[in-house]
Design a protein around this motif. Structure first.
Motif, PDB file in Angstrom:
ATOM      1  N   ILE A  20       0.838  -1.201   0.000  1.00 45.14           N
ATOM      2  CA  ILE A  20       0.000   0.000   0.000  1.00 45.14           C
ATOM      3  C   ILE A  20       0.874   1.252   0.000  1.00 45.14           C
ATOM      4  N   ALA A  21       1.926   1.260   0.830  1.00 43.68           N
ATOM      5  CA  ALA A  21       2.810   2.424   0.901  1.00 43.68           C
ATOM      6  C   ALA A  21       3.519   2.661  -0.429  1.00 43.68           C
ATOM      7  N   VAL A  22       4.087   1.591  -1.012  1.00 37.44           N
ATOM      8  CA  VAL A  22       4.793   1.726  -2.288  1.00 37.44           C
ATOM      9  C   VAL A  22       3.826   2.121  -3.396  1.00 37.44           C
ATOM     10  N   GLY A  23       2.670   1.445  -3.444  1.00 39.35           N
ATOM     11  CA  GLY A  23       1.706   1.745  -4.493  1.00 39.35           C
ATOM     12  C   GLY A  23       1.148   3.146  -4.397  1.00 39.35           C
ATOM     13  N   ALA A  24       0.788   3.584  -3.180  1.00 37.40           N
ATOM     14  CA  ALA A  24       0.231   4.922  -3.012  1.00 37.40           C
ATOM     15  C   ALA A  24       1.253   5.990  -3.366  1.00 37.40           C
ATOM     16  N   GLY A  25       2.501   5.794  -2.927  1.00 39.07           N
ATOM     17  CA  GLY A  25       3.540   6.776  -3.244  1.00 39.07           C
ATOM     18  C   GLY A  25       3.772   6.915  -4.738  1.00 39.07           C
ATOM     19  N   ASN A  26       3.890   5.784  -5.417  1.00 38.70           N
ATOM     20  CA  ASN A  26       4.104   5.829  -6.864  1.00 38.70           C
ATOM     21  C   ASN A  26       2.884   6.362  -7.600  1.00 38.70           C
ATOM     22  N   PHE A  27       1.694   6.048  -7.098  1.00 34.49           N
ATOM     23  CA  PHE A  27       0.469   6.527  -7.732  1.00 34.49           C
ATOM     24  C   PHE A  27       0.388   8.046  -7.683  1.00 34.49           C
ATOM     25  N   VAL A  28       0.728   8.628  -6.531  1.00 36.33           N
ATOM     26  CA  VAL A  28       0.704  10.086  -6.397  1.00 36.33           C
ATOM     27  C   VAL A  28       1.739  10.728  -7.314  1.00 36.33           C
ATOM     28  N   SER A  36       1.046  13.207 -10.517  1.00 36.89           N
ATOM     29  CA  SER A  36       1.624  14.551 -10.563  1.00 36.89           C
ATOM     30  C   SER A  36       2.399  14.776 -11.854  1.00 36.89           C
ATOM     31  N   ASN A  37       3.079  13.724 -12.318  1.00 31.74           N
ATOM     32  CA  ASN A  37       3.889  13.851 -13.526  1.00 31.74           C
ATOM     33  C   ASN A  37       3.104  13.571 -14.800  1.00 31.74           C
ATOM     34  N   GLY A  38       1.870  13.103 -14.658  1.00 31.60           N
ATOM     35  CA  GLY A  38       1.074  12.769 -15.827  1.00 31.60           C
ATOM     36  C   GLY A  38       1.568  11.543 -16.570  1.00 31.60           C
ATOM     37  N   THR A  39       2.201  10.621 -15.853  1.00 31.02           N
ATOM     38  CA  THR A  39       2.731   9.401 -16.463  1.00 31.02           C
ATOM     39  C   THR A  39       1.933   8.192 -16.021  1.00 31.02           C
ATOM     40  N   GLU A  40       2.103   7.103 -16.749  1.00 33.90           N
ATOM     41  CA  GLU A  40       1.453   5.851 -16.400  1.00 33.90           C
ATOM     42  C   GLU A  40       2.481   4.887 -15.819  1.00 33.90           C
ATOM     43  N   GLY A  41       2.073   4.170 -14.774  1.00 34.55           N
ATOM     44  CA  GLY A  41       2.987   3.234 -14.140  1.00 34.55           C
ATOM     45  C   GLY A  41       2.232   2.145 -13.421  1.00 34.55           C
ATOM     46  N   PHE A  42       2.934   1.511 -12.490  1.00 39.78           N
ATOM     47  CA  PHE A  42       2.373   0.359 -11.788  1.00 39.78           C
ATOM     48  C   PHE A  42       1.816   0.719 -10.415  1.00 39.78           C
ATOM     49  N   GLY A  43       1.900   1.995 -10.021  1.00 40.46           N
ATOM     50  CA  GLY A  43       1.524   2.387  -8.667  1.00 40.46           C
ATOM     51  C   GLY A  43       0.099   2.022  -8.309  1.00 40.46           C
ATOM     52  N   PHE A  44      -0.835   2.289  -9.222  1.00 38.79           N
ATOM     53  CA  PHE A  44      -2.245   2.025  -8.928  1.00 38.79           C
ATOM     54  C   PHE A  44      -2.493   0.539  -8.713  1.00 38.79           C
ATOM     55  N   TYR A  45      -1.852  -0.299  -9.517  1.00 40.98           N
ATOM     56  CA  TYR A  45      -2.070  -1.740  -9.411  1.00 40.98           C
ATOM     57  C   TYR A  45      -1.423  -2.318  -8.149  1.00 40.98           C
ATOM     58  N   VAL A  46      -0.266  -1.780  -7.786  1.00 41.72           N
ATOM     59  CA  VAL A  46       0.367  -2.209  -6.534  1.00 41.72           C
ATOM     60  C   VAL A  46      -0.501  -1.798  -5.349  1.00 41.72           C
ATOM     61  N   LEU A  47      -1.079  -0.599  -5.416  1.00 39.60           N
ATOM     62  CA  LEU A  47      -1.973  -0.142  -4.357  1.00 39.60           C
ATOM     63  C   LEU A  47      -3.189  -1.053  -4.231  1.00 39.60           C
TER      64      LEU A  47
END
Length: 299
Positions: free
Chosen positions: A28-36, A40-51
């Motif tokens: 949750i911590a890793v996913g939420a941090g990457n999601f935010v 902010s950067n307008g990029t797509e990544g894995f943060g939401f799925y990890v969250l």
């Protein structure tokens, strides 16, 4: 000489749920941090799925651990001494939560009462405007960010008013404390219908609160331009209200579990510490919101 009698003390077997919960919180911590960061950067990544994976694993952990605890309790394995241990544990847990929110309220106080006045020239600090930007005003909420100062010099962010959704949510949480108290009274008097109805109403109020908080966040982002990038005001606003929302979510889950246990005939007027612990937690969350409403929204 009569043989001295010792009270039994049940010690549960080793459990996988603590390590599962630790992994879930890490995800949750890793996913939420990457999601935010990605938002902010307008990029797509894995943060939401990890969250999402962390939240799903946390739900599995809560379900499994609750089931084990309920099975042990209903099997008659617990003793009065273990009950006292549970009460002490719950009291220390709530105390740790008090310290958790005290840190965030302390950060808010430091920013408002110490840091911003100092940046505005307090304590003979007269050169701050030369370091920051011309026209810096030491007011709260601090709506002008460095990006605003470089471009227009005008605030792009608006403060969240205390009227509207925040005021409605305050009324909802205060009402939920009253309804939960009526449910607790019904349990103590062995009035199962009163217990079930008022507990159900409490859960409904909690769900409505969470739904309205989502609407408040949407309003903040779309209409007020109030985001995590909105300087110290945006940071403290979302940290305090967001973490409180997480606690309301956990409290609602606990109440839902208690509701289904009530439907199954669990708890008696004399033996209902699980219900009492859930009530303690919910009332604590309500008190925190009242303080948050006063210091974040009104002042």
């Amino acid at each position: 000489m009569a043989q001295e009698q010792y009270e039994k003390y049940y010690v549960p077997e080793q459990s996988i749920w603590p390590i599962v919960g630790a992994v879930a919180l890490f995800l949750i911590a890793v996913g939420a941090g990457n999601f935010v960061i990605e938002n902010s950067n307008g990029t797509e990544g894995f943060g939401f799925y990890v969250l999402l994976a962390g939240l799903a694993l946390l739900l599995i952990m809560i379900t499994g651990w609750f089931k084990n605890q309920i099975d042990e309790s209903m099997s008659g394995l617990y003793s009065a001494q273990l009950g006292r241990s549970y009460r002490q544990g719950m009291a220390w847990f709530i105390f740790s939560e008090v310290m958790f929110f005290a840190a965030f309220f302390g950060a808010l106080f430091y920013a408002r009462a110490i840091a911003i006045p100092w940046l505005g020239g307090a304590s003979n600090n007269v050169s701050t405007n030369e370091v920051l930007w011309n026209g810096f005003e030491a007011t709260w909420p601090l709506l002008v960010t460095p990006a605003d100062a470089i471009t227009t010099g005008e605030p792009s962010t608006q403060a969240m008013p205390w009227t509207g959704l925040p005021l409605i949510n305050t009324a909802l949480l205060l009402a939920s404390s009253v309804t939960l108290h009526f449910a607790h009274v019904g349990l103590e008097k062995d009035k199962r219908t009163q217990l079930t109805v008022w507990l159900g109403i409490t859960i409904l109020l909690g769900c409505i609160f969470l739904g309205l908080q989502v609407q408040e966040y949407i309003h903040a982002y779309r209409d007020l331009d109030l985001t995590l990038d909105s300087g110290v005001y945006g940071n403290t606003f979302f940290l305090l209200t967001g973490f409180h929302g997480m606690h309301v979510t956990l409290g609602t889950i606990i109440l839902i579990v208690l509701f289904f246990r009530v439907l199954k005939g669990h708890f008696t007027p004399k033996e209902h510490f699980a219900f009492q612990a859930g009530s303690w937690y919910w009332h604590f969350v309500d008190v925190v919101w009242v303080m948050l409403f006063f210091f974040v929204y009104i002042l």
